[in-house]
Design an enzyme around this catalytic site. Structure first.
Site: not given
Length: 243
Positions: A93, A95
């Site tokens: 991911g 993030d």
């Protein structure tokens, strides 16, 4: 000025940076960046970066295509200021990656655990040599409450608001304490586990749910709600060759 856009599972954050300095943060829908017209009017932006954990909506795609400056979309080909040792970087991911880069930029040459308590709780580790070694994912707070209701016949759907007891005195308090205290113990467990091998471990806590805890964790953790944004800005500056 740099424009940094972080599109999450529930909301989007739009930030303005002046080199390394965070100037202002806006929150928006993750389907349409309604704050973008205000941002473009208020600031003179030279470049931008975008990271998303969901597929971009058609509206956001159109907004980005209309911009007059270049926007880097974080992906597997983007150059990074750290070494990524994740075995499948294409599945990592954005993030998670940005958060460890942000923490590493704030505290370079340190062993760091980044805990992001949001839709899911993620635990990501970067060592003092600037190598991202990986991490783990577990259910977030809302997911835990909903799962117990959905996958049982009689447990009610509740949330964190309400009475708490160390030991639940009824079903509602038993569920609430089980979820919240369970998250707290889980977080502390990861910290204790890594400290055995990395005694100088630093811990960063980010994400909306992470700040609910009023525990001894505060003595161990740097709380930074903008860690992902700072990491994305670091990546942008690194690729621009300025910082």
């Amino acid at each position: 000025m740099n424009l940094v856009i972080d599109i999450g599972n529930t909301v989007a954050k739009v930030a303005i940076f002046n080199d390394n300095s965070l100037v202002e943060v806006f929150r928006s829908s993750n389907q349409y960046l309604d704050c973008l017209p205000e941002v473009l009017t208020k600031f003179q932006i030279r470049q931008g970066i975008l990271a998303s954990v969901i597929d971009l909506s058609q509206k956001i795609t159109e907004q980005l295509e209309a911009l007059s400056f270049p926007v880097t979309r974080l992906n597997i080909d983007t150059q990074l200021p750290i070494k990524n040792l994740y075995r499948t970087p294409e599945t990592l991911g954005n993030d998670r990656l940005a958060s460890v880069i942000g923490a590493n930029d704030i505290c370079p040459k340190k062993d760091i655990l980044v805990i992001d308590a949001g839709t899911c709780i993620t635990y990501d580790f970067i060592d003092a040599k600037g190598r991202y070694l990986g991490g783990n994912i577990s259910p977030g707070k809302a997911m835990r409450f909903k799962a117990m209701h959905k996958f049982t016949g009689k447990l009610p759907l509740i949330d964190e608001k309400g009475i708490r007891h160390s030991l639940g005195e009824d079903t509602e308090t038993a569920i609430r304490e089980g979820v919240l205290r369970g998250m707290e113990f889980e977080i502390q467990g990861y910290i204790d586990f890594l400290k055995k091998d990395y005694p100088g471990l630093l811990v960063f806590l980010t994400g909306g749910d992470g700040f609910l805890f009023e525990t001894n964790l505060k003595n161990l953790i740097f709380a930074d709600d903008f860690l992902v944004l700072k990491g994305l800005n670091r990546i942008l500056n690194y690729n621009d060759g300025r910082i």
